[in-house]
Scaffold this motif. Structure first.
Motif, PDB file in Angstrom:
ATOM      1  N   GLU A  64       0.849  -1.185   0.000  1.00 20.85           N
ATOM      2  CA  GLU A  64       0.000   0.000   0.000  1.00 20.85           C
ATOM      3  C   GLU A  64       0.884   1.233   0.000  1.00 20.85           C
ATOM      4  O   GLU A  64       1.869   1.305   0.725  1.00 20.85           O
ATOM      5  CB  GLU A  64      -0.902   0.017   1.241  1.00 20.85           C
ATOM      6  CG  GLU A  64      -1.972  -1.025   1.198  1.00 20.85           C
ATOM      7  CD  GLU A  64      -2.961  -0.881   2.346  1.00 20.85           C
ATOM      8  OE1 GLU A  64      -3.152   0.251   2.839  1.00 20.85           O
ATOM      9  OE2 GLU A  64      -3.515  -1.897   2.733  1.00 20.85           O
ATOM     10  N   LYS A  65       0.511   2.189  -0.834  1.00 25.40           N
ATOM     11  CA  LYS A  65       1.260   3.440  -0.880  1.00 25.40           C
ATOM     12  C   LYS A  65       0.683   4.390   0.164  1.00 25.40           C
ATOM     13  O   LYS A  65      -0.511   4.370   0.445  1.00 25.40           O
ATOM     14  CB  LYS A  65       1.159   4.067  -2.265  1.00 25.40           C
ATOM     15  CG  LYS A  65       1.824   3.224  -3.335  1.00 25.40           C
ATOM     16  CD  LYS A  65       1.733   3.895  -4.681  1.00 25.40           C
ATOM     17  CE  LYS A  65       2.391   3.014  -5.732  1.00 25.40           C
ATOM     18  NZ  LYS A  65       2.308   3.608  -7.045  1.00 25.40           N
ATOM     19  N   GLU A  66       1.557   5.211   0.701  1.00 25.36           N
ATOM     20  CA  GLU A  66       1.087   6.167   1.704  1.00 25.36           C
ATOM     21  C   GLU A  66       0.250   7.244   1.024  1.00 25.36           C
ATOM     22  O   GLU A  66       0.473   7.599  -0.122  1.00 25.36           O
ATOM     23  CB  GLU A  66       2.263   6.789   2.443  1.00 25.36           C
ATOM     24  CG  GLU A  66       3.175   7.617   1.572  1.00 25.36           C
ATOM     25  CD  GLU A  66       4.364   8.157   2.329  1.00 25.36           C
ATOM     26  OE1 GLU A  66       4.517   9.374   2.358  1.00 25.36           O
ATOM     27  OE2 GLU A  66       5.118   7.351   2.881  1.00 25.36           O
ATOM     28  N   PRO A  67      -0.760   7.760   1.717  1.00 18.10           N
ATOM     29  CA  PRO A  67      -1.604   8.794   1.124  1.00 18.10           C
ATOM     30  C   PRO A  67      -0.817  10.081   0.896  1.00 18.10           C
ATOM     31  O   PRO A  67       0.117  10.394   1.636  1.00 18.10           O
ATOM     32  CB  PRO A  67      -2.703   9.008   2.167  1.00 18.10           C
ATOM     33  CG  PRO A  67      -2.255   8.332   3.398  1.00 18.10           C
ATOM     34  CD  PRO A  67      -1.165   7.390   3.047  1.00 18.10           C
ATOM     35  N   GLN A  68      -1.186  10.781  -0.139  1.00 15.91           N
ATOM     36  CA  GLN A  68      -0.543  12.039  -0.487  1.00 15.91           C
ATOM     37  C   GLN A  68      -1.476  13.200  -0.172  1.00 15.91           C
ATOM     38  O   GLN A  68      -2.673  13.132  -0.428  1.00 15.91           O
ATOM     39  CB  GLN A  68      -0.204  12.079  -1.985  1.00 15.91           C
ATOM     40  CG  GLN A  68       0.833  11.059  -2.398  1.00 15.91           C
ATOM     41  CD  GLN A  68       2.208  11.424  -1.885  1.00 15.91           C
ATOM     42  OE1 GLN A  68       2.627  12.563  -1.954  1.00 15.91           O
ATOM     43  NE2 GLN A  68       2.912  10.440  -1.352  1.00 15.91           N
ATOM     44  N   THR A  69      -0.921  14.268   0.362  1.00 12.15           N
ATOM     45  CA  THR A  69      -1.696  15.472   0.606  1.00 12.15           C
ATOM     46  C   THR A  69      -1.791  16.240  -0.701  1.00 12.15           C
ATOM     47  O   THR A  69      -0.781  16.558  -1.325  1.00 12.15           O
ATOM     48  CB  THR A  69      -1.015  16.351   1.681  1.00 12.15           C
ATOM     49  OG1 THR A  69      -0.879  15.575   2.860  1.00 12.15           O
ATOM     50  CG2 THR A  69      -1.816  17.592   1.972  1.00 12.15           C
ATOM     51  N   VAL A  76      -4.669  23.825  -3.612  1.00 12.90           N
ATOM     52  CA  VAL A  76      -4.327  22.587  -4.305  1.00 12.90           C
ATOM     53  C   VAL A  76      -2.813  22.545  -4.511  1.00 12.90           C
ATOM     54  O   VAL A  76      -2.213  23.498  -4.996  1.00 12.90           O
ATOM     55  CB  VAL A  76      -5.057  22.499  -5.655  1.00 12.90           C
ATOM     56  CG1 VAL A  76      -4.628  21.250  -6.420  1.00 12.90           C
ATOM     57  CG2 VAL A  76      -6.566  22.490  -5.449  1.00 12.90           C
ATOM     58  N   LEU A  77      -2.212  21.420  -4.139  1.00 14.81           N
ATOM     59  CA  LEU A  77      -0.780  21.211  -4.350  1.00 14.81           C
ATOM     60  C   LEU A  77      -0.602  20.463  -5.672  1.00 14.81           C
ATOM     61  O   LEU A  77      -1.107  19.361  -5.855  1.00 14.81           O
ATOM     62  CB  LEU A  77      -0.180  20.401  -3.205  1.00 14.81           C
ATOM     63  CG  LEU A  77      -0.354  21.007  -1.799  1.00 14.81           C
ATOM     64  CD1 LEU A  77       0.176  20.043  -0.749  1.00 14.81           C
ATOM     65  CD2 LEU A  77       0.343  22.344  -1.695  1.00 14.81           C
ATOM     66  N   ILE A  78       0.105  21.072  -6.603  1.00 12.24           N
ATOM     67  CA  ILE A  78       0.264  20.512  -7.937  1.00 12.24           C
ATOM     68  C   ILE A  78       1.247  19.340  -7.948  1.00 12.24           C
ATOM     69  O   ILE A  78       1.038  18.349  -8.627  1.00 12.24           O
ATOM     70  CB  ILE A  78       0.729  21.611  -8.931  1.00 12.24           C
ATOM     71  CG1 ILE A  78      -0.287  22.749  -8.966  1.00 12.24           C
ATOM     72  CG2 ILE A  78       0.958  21.047 -10.321  1.00 12.24           C
ATOM     73  CD1 ILE A  78      -1.677  22.355  -9.396  1.00 12.24           C
ATOM     74  N   GLU A  79       2.317  19.428  -7.185  1.00 10.00           N
ATOM     75  CA  GLU A  79       3.384  18.423  -7.230  1.00 10.00           C
ATOM     76  C   GLU A  79       2.903  16.987  -7.016  1.00 10.00           C
ATOM     77  O   GLU A  79       3.244  16.082  -7.791  1.00 10.00           O
ATOM     78  CB  GLU A  79       4.468  18.774  -6.210  1.00 10.00           C
ATOM     79  CG  GLU A  79       5.681  17.882  -6.315  1.00 10.00           C
ATOM     80  CD  GLU A  79       6.758  18.299  -5.315  1.00 10.00           C
ATOM     81  OE1 GLU A  79       7.453  17.397  -4.854  1.00 10.00           O
ATOM     82  OE2 GLU A  79       6.874  19.493  -5.023  1.00 10.00           O
ATOM     83  N   LEU A  81       0.122  15.768  -7.687  1.00  8.43           N
ATOM     84  CA  LEU A  81      -0.796  15.394  -8.753  1.00  8.43           C
ATOM     85  C   LEU A  81      -0.084  15.166 -10.087  1.00  8.43           C
ATOM     86  O   LEU A  81      -0.672  14.615 -11.015  1.00  8.43           O
ATOM     87  CB  LEU A  81      -1.879  16.471  -8.926  1.00  8.43           C
ATOM     88  CG  LEU A  81      -2.805  16.663  -7.718  1.00  8.43           C
ATOM     89  CD1 LEU A  81      -3.711  17.846  -7.932  1.00  8.43           C
ATOM     90  CD2 LEU A  81      -3.613  15.399  -7.447  1.00  8.43           C
ATOM     91  N   GLU A  82       1.179  15.571 -10.217  1.00  6.87           N
ATOM     92  CA  GLU A  82       1.933  15.458 -11.463  1.00  6.87           C
ATOM     93  C   GLU A  82       1.926  14.039 -12.036  1.00  6.87           C
ATOM     94  O   GLU A  82       1.710  13.866 -13.232  1.00  6.87           O
ATOM     95  CB  GLU A  82       3.373  15.946 -11.277  1.00  6.87           C
ATOM     96  CG  GLU A  82       3.503  17.448 -11.191  1.00  6.87           C
ATOM     97  CD  GLU A  82       3.131  18.183 -12.468  1.00  6.87           C
ATOM     98  OE1 GLU A  82       3.343  17.636 -13.562  1.00  6.87           O
ATOM     99  OE2 GLU A  82       2.599  19.298 -12.364  1.00  6.87           O
ATOM    100  N   PRO A  83       2.184  12.995 -11.234  1.00  6.37           N
ATOM    101  CA  PRO A  83       2.213  11.636 -11.813  1.00  6.37           C
ATOM    102  C   PRO A  83       0.871  11.185 -12.387  1.00  6.37           C
ATOM    103  O   PRO A  83       0.818  10.228 -13.170  1.00  6.37           O
ATOM    104  CB  PRO A  83       2.605  10.737 -10.632  1.00  6.37           C
ATOM    105  CG  PRO A  83       3.189  11.648  -9.612  1.00  6.37           C
ATOM    106  CD  PRO A  83       2.576  12.985  -9.838  1.00  6.37           C
ATOM    107  N   LEU A  84      -0.204  11.865 -12.073  1.00  6.50           N
ATOM    108  CA  LEU A  84      -1.526  11.467 -12.555  1.00  6.50           C
ATOM    109  C   LEU A  84      -1.890  12.097 -13.891  1.00  6.50           C
ATOM    110  O   LEU A  84      -2.916  11.732 -14.478  1.00  6.50           O
ATOM    111  CB  LEU A  84      -2.581  11.845 -11.503  1.00  6.50           C
ATOM    112  CG  LEU A  84      -2.414  11.196 -10.124  1.00  6.50           C
ATOM    113  CD1 LEU A  84      -3.466  11.731  -9.167  1.00  6.50           C
ATOM    114  CD2 LEU A  84      -2.498   9.688 -10.227  1.00  6.50           C
ATOM    115  N   LYS A  85      -1.066  13.007 -14.382  1.00 13.46           N
ATOM    116  CA  LYS A  85      -1.347  13.670 -15.663  1.00 13.46           C
ATOM    117  C   LYS A  85      -1.249  12.643 -16.800  1.00 13.46           C
ATOM    118  O   LYS A  85      -0.348  11.812 -16.809  1.00 13.46           O
ATOM    119  CB  LYS A  85      -0.365  14.814 -15.922  1.00 13.46           C
ATOM    120  CG  LYS A  85      -0.715  16.072 -15.231  1.00 13.46           C
ATOM    121  CD  LYS A  85       0.206  17.183 -15.715  1.00 13.46           C
ATOM    122  CE  LYS A  85      -0.211  18.507 -15.139  1.00 13.46           C
ATOM    123  NZ  LYS A  85       0.690  19.573 -15.598  1.00 13.46           N
TER     124      LYS A  85
END
Length: 86
Positions: A64-69, A76-79, A81-85
């Motif tokens: 399980e991956k740790e949750p990201q803020t 909204v923190l962009i960093e 979310l980058e891998p989801l683009k």
């Protein structure tokens, strides 16, 4: 066993109630039980009555991956979310 219950001032009904709290409805399903000094009852069910786990059936699970803020202080923190683009 009944003599030990009497020494601890614990009735059979008390024992059965505590077992039911642990979802054990038959004393025959118990391998080992211990009455703690606090009055709580810890129970080890017999092997055939223990819950099935992935380890028992030889199954490995993905880590399980740790949750990201992604939102902090209302922004909204962009960093993260980058891998989801796409």
């Amino acid at each position: 066993m009944e003599d030990n219950l009497k020494i601890e001032r614990y009735s059979t009904d008390d024992l059965l109630e505590k077992l039911r709290d642990k979802n054990i409805f038959r004393t025959a399903d118990v391998e080992f039980a211990i009455l703690e000094p606090s009055g709580s009852l810890n129970v080890l069910p017999k092997k055939e009555n223990q819950p099935l786990t992935p380890k028992i059936i030889g199954m490995t699970l993905a880590l399980e991956k740790e949750p990201q803020t992604v939102i902090m202080d209302g922004k909204v923190l962009i960093e993260p979310l980058e891998p989801l683009k796409p």
